[in-house]
Design an enzyme around this catalytic site. Structure first.
Site, PDB file in Angstrom:
ATOM      1  N   ASN A   8     -15.452 -14.431  -8.562  1.00  0.00           N
ATOM      2  CA  ASN A   8     -14.609 -13.298  -8.792  1.00  0.00           C
ATOM      3  C   ASN A   8     -15.171 -11.778  -7.585  1.00  0.00           C
ATOM      4  O   ASN A   8     -16.253 -11.704  -8.157  1.00  0.00           O
ATOM      5  CB  ASN A   8     -14.664 -12.767 -10.182  1.00  0.00           C
ATOM      6  CG  ASN A   8     -13.651 -11.608 -10.282  1.00  0.00           C
ATOM      7  OD1 ASN A   8     -13.522 -10.800  -9.661  1.00  0.00           O
ATOM      8  ND2 ASN A   8     -12.694 -11.599 -11.412  1.00  0.00           N
ATOM      9  N   HIS A  11     -15.390  -6.855  -7.792  1.00  0.00           N
ATOM     10  CA  HIS A  11     -16.402  -5.674  -7.750  1.00  0.00           C
ATOM     11  C   HIS A  11     -16.882  -5.308  -6.361  1.00  0.00           C
ATOM     12  O   HIS A  11     -17.335  -4.359  -6.192  1.00  0.00           O
ATOM     13  CB  HIS A  11     -17.403  -5.686  -8.953  1.00  0.00           C
ATOM     14  CG  HIS A  11     -16.846  -5.865 -10.277  1.00  0.00           C
ATOM     15  ND1 HIS A  11     -16.037  -4.614 -10.470  1.00  0.00           N
ATOM     16  CD2 HIS A  11     -16.777  -6.733 -11.279  1.00  0.00           C
ATOM     17  CE1 HIS A  11     -15.324  -5.071 -11.860  1.00  0.00           C
ATOM     18  NE2 HIS A  11     -15.869  -6.216 -12.029  1.00  0.00           N
ATOM     19  N   HIS A  44      -8.486 -10.266  -9.503  1.00  0.00           N
ATOM     20  CA  HIS A  44      -7.455  -9.457 -10.426  1.00  0.00           C
ATOM     21  C   HIS A  44      -6.720  -8.469  -9.811  1.00  0.00           C
ATOM     22  O   HIS A  44      -7.509  -7.223  -9.442  1.00  0.00           O
ATOM     23  CB  HIS A  44      -8.386  -9.176 -11.505  1.00  0.00           C
ATOM     24  CG  HIS A  44      -7.804  -8.806 -12.693  1.00  0.00           C
ATOM     25  ND1 HIS A  44      -8.286  -8.320 -13.850  1.00  0.00           N
ATOM     26  CD2 HIS A  44      -6.332  -8.426 -12.966  1.00  0.00           C
ATOM     27  CE1 HIS A  44      -7.200  -8.093 -14.740  1.00  0.00           C
ATOM     28  NE2 HIS A  44      -5.992  -7.949 -14.135  1.00  0.00           N
ATOM     29  N   ARG A  46      -5.074  -5.660 -10.643  1.00  0.00           N
ATOM     30  CA  ARG A  46      -4.609  -4.677 -11.828  1.00  0.00           C
ATOM     31  C   ARG A  46      -3.472  -3.820 -11.700  1.00  0.00           C
ATOM     32  O   ARG A  46      -3.298  -3.577 -10.386  1.00  0.00           O
ATOM     33  CB  ARG A  46      -5.768  -3.916 -12.326  1.00  0.00           C
ATOM     34  CG  ARG A  46      -7.156  -4.977 -12.890  1.00  0.00           C
ATOM     35  CD  ARG A  46      -8.277  -3.929 -13.283  1.00  0.00           C
ATOM     36  NE  ARG A  46      -7.651  -3.187 -14.696  1.00  0.00           N
ATOM     37  CZ  ARG A  46      -8.081  -3.765 -15.770  1.00  0.00           C
ATOM     38  NH1 ARG A  46      -9.039  -4.966 -15.876  1.00  0.00           N
ATOM     39  NH2 ARG A  46      -7.621  -3.209 -16.919  1.00  0.00           N
ATOM     40  N   ARG A  50      -7.447  -0.713  -9.369  1.00  0.00           N
ATOM     41  CA  ARG A  50      -8.518  -0.097  -9.454  1.00  0.00           C
ATOM     42  C   ARG A  50      -9.637  -0.807  -8.604  1.00  0.00           C
ATOM     43  O   ARG A  50     -10.469  -0.074  -7.839  1.00  0.00           O
ATOM     44  CB  ARG A  50      -9.125   0.162 -10.880  1.00  0.00           C
ATOM     45  CG  ARG A  50      -9.485  -0.944 -11.356  1.00  0.00           C
ATOM     46  CD  ARG A  50     -10.206  -0.849 -12.604  1.00  0.00           C
ATOM     47  NE  ARG A  50      -9.309  -0.075 -13.666  1.00  0.00           N
ATOM     48  CZ  ARG A  50      -9.559  -0.469 -14.891  1.00  0.00           C
ATOM     49  NH1 ARG A  50     -10.489  -1.306 -15.373  1.00  0.00           N
ATOM     50  NH2 ARG A  50      -8.721  -0.016 -15.778  1.00  0.00           N
ATOM     51  N   GLU A  71      -5.546 -13.403 -10.828  1.00  0.00           N
ATOM     52  CA  GLU A  71      -5.658 -12.830 -12.277  1.00  0.00           C
ATOM     53  C   GLU A  71      -4.766 -12.001 -12.415  1.00  0.00           C
ATOM     54  O   GLU A  71      -4.494 -11.180 -11.562  1.00  0.00           O
ATOM     55  CB  GLU A  71      -6.866 -12.504 -12.690  1.00  0.00           C
ATOM     56  CG  GLU A  71      -7.926 -13.468 -13.037  1.00  0.00           C
ATOM     57  CD  GLU A  71      -9.231 -12.900 -13.584  1.00  0.00           C
ATOM     58  OE1 GLU A  71      -9.384 -11.679 -13.623  1.00  0.00           O
ATOM     59  OE2 GLU A  71     -10.238 -13.586 -13.595  1.00  0.00           O
ATOM     60  N   THR A 102     -11.499  -6.875 -18.777  1.00  0.00           N
ATOM     61  CA  THR A 102     -10.570  -7.568 -19.548  1.00  0.00           C
ATOM     62  C   THR A 102     -11.083  -7.706 -21.050  1.00  0.00           C
ATOM     63  O   THR A 102     -12.205  -8.202 -21.089  1.00  0.00           O
ATOM     64  CB  THR A 102      -9.945  -8.644 -18.978  1.00  0.00           C
ATOM     65  OG1 THR A 102      -9.726  -8.573 -17.616  1.00  0.00           O
ATOM     66  CG2 THR A 102      -8.897  -9.309 -19.834  1.00  0.00           C
ATOM     67  N   GLU A 152      -8.410 -20.565 -19.895  1.00  0.00           N
ATOM     68  CA  GLU A 152      -9.724 -20.129 -19.821  1.00  0.00           C
ATOM     69  C   GLU A 152     -10.227 -19.433 -21.126  1.00  0.00           C
ATOM     70  O   GLU A 152      -9.657 -18.649 -21.592  1.00  0.00           O
ATOM     71  CB  GLU A 152      -9.760 -19.040 -18.539  1.00  0.00           C
ATOM     72  CG  GLU A 152     -11.032 -18.670 -18.309  1.00  0.00           C
ATOM     73  CD  GLU A 152     -11.118 -17.873 -16.886  1.00  0.00           C
ATOM     74  OE1 GLU A 152     -10.400 -18.465 -16.034  1.00  0.00           O
ATOM     75  OE2 GLU A 152     -11.940 -16.917 -16.800  1.00  0.00           O
ATOM     76  N   HIS A 195     -16.093 -15.061 -18.159  1.00  0.00           N
ATOM     77  CA  HIS A 195     -16.303 -13.376 -18.655  1.00  0.00           C
ATOM     78  C   HIS A 195     -17.700 -13.175 -18.997  1.00  0.00           C
ATOM     79  O   HIS A 195     -18.055 -13.730 -20.105  1.00  0.00           O
ATOM     80  CB  HIS A 195     -15.391 -12.971 -19.697  1.00  0.00           C
ATOM     81  CG  HIS A 195     -15.108 -11.441 -19.551  1.00  0.00           C
ATOM     82  ND1 HIS A 195     -15.837 -10.525 -19.889  1.00  0.00           N
ATOM     83  CD2 HIS A 195     -13.939 -10.922 -18.976  1.00  0.00           C
ATOM     84  CE1 HIS A 195     -15.525  -9.120 -19.440  1.00  0.00           C
ATOM     85  NE2 HIS A 195     -14.166  -9.471 -18.946  1.00  0.00           N
TER      86      HIS A 195
END
Ligand code: PXP
Length: 249
Positions: A8, A11, A44, A46, A50, A71, A102, A152, A195
């Site tokens: 992922n 970030h 993801h 969002r 963000r 996602e 999440t 998941e 996660h």
């Protein structure tokens, strides 16, 4: 067979957005991650954009050579974007604007009426649908009833308990994950996990025979500040391989 590692890259975009501009580029991170052994990329988008932005999704789809796991919240806007961009997979997640990440799995039982039509539309468009759920028997049954091919399992609470050194609580969470992975696979669901995973927890969860994919972001991007993405992903693959070696049978 080793489970897949989905990296992922959200970030990397978080750091980029801290300054505006285009750097660091999450698409470059995705390409490096793939070169280092990632089996897929997770991003993801969002609702508040963000980290990942719409144009990142378009560039990822155009440039990466491994599957994109998109996602997304269960909203008309996100379903529309998925239908338009056609990622390999869509992972439906709950989303609250105020949360940092999440928190908790998707309410597929109480929210069945909203999640099912979205999952159906995505599936009809040839997108592999995954539901991000708590390791809970009722959530698994709802996923089966919806015809989702993949779930998941949310590993966040377990990883947090491990990190805090709360041994008994961690064991309780892990037992639930173990039972859900086993029972979900028996019901025909493909089992993914994600996660909060780090080297240690990835190794433990990869030992569960039904785990087919791990999706990991924050830890990998954080570690890569110190060791680089290539080494970090190599070490994560090694941790997963150690877990797989412990699989019974
Ligand atoms: N899987 C899902 C469904 C997620 O929402 C996230 C966080 O975006 C992850 C995996 C990756 O979690 P982490 O960044 O804590 O590794």
């Amino acid at each position: 067979m080793s489970p897949r590692l989905g990296v992922n890259i959200d970030h990397v975009a978080t750091v980029r957005n801290a300054r505006g501009g285009a750097l660091p580029d999450p698409v470059r991170a995705a390409e490096l991650a793939i070169a280092a052994g990632a089996d897929g990329i997770t991003a993801h988008l969002r609702e508040d954009r963000r980290h990942i932005r719409d144009e990142d999704i378009a560039r990822l789809i155009a440039r990466i050579t491994k599957p994109l796991n998109f996602e997304m919240a269960v909203t008309d806007e996100m379903v529309g974007i998925a239908l338009q961009t056609k990622p390999h997979a869509a992972c439906l997640v709950p989303e609250k604007r105020s949360e940092r990440t999440t928190e908790g799995g998707l309410d597929v039982v109480g929210g069945y009426g909203a999640v099912q039509p979205a999952a159906h539309k995505l599936k009809q468009a040839g997108i592999r649908v995954s539901l991000f759920i708590e390791p809970d028997p009722a959530a698994l049954s709802a996923a089966v009833a919806m015809g989702a091919p993949v779930v998941e399992l949310h590993t966040g609470a377990w990883c947090e308990a491990v990190m805090q050194g709360h041994g008994e609580e961690a064991q309780r969470h892990f037992s639930r994950l173990q039972e859900a992975a086993h029972s979900g696979a028996r019901q025909g669901l493909e089992i993914h996990v994600g996660h909060g995973l780090d080297y240690a927890t990835a190794e433990v969860i990869a030992a569960l025979p039904s785990v087919m994919e791990l999706n990991i972001g924050h830890f990998l991007i954080g570690e890569s500040i110190f060791c680089g993405l290539e080494q970090t992903i190599g070490l994560m693959r090694a941790a997963i391989a150690r877990g797989v070696a412990k699989r019974a049978g």
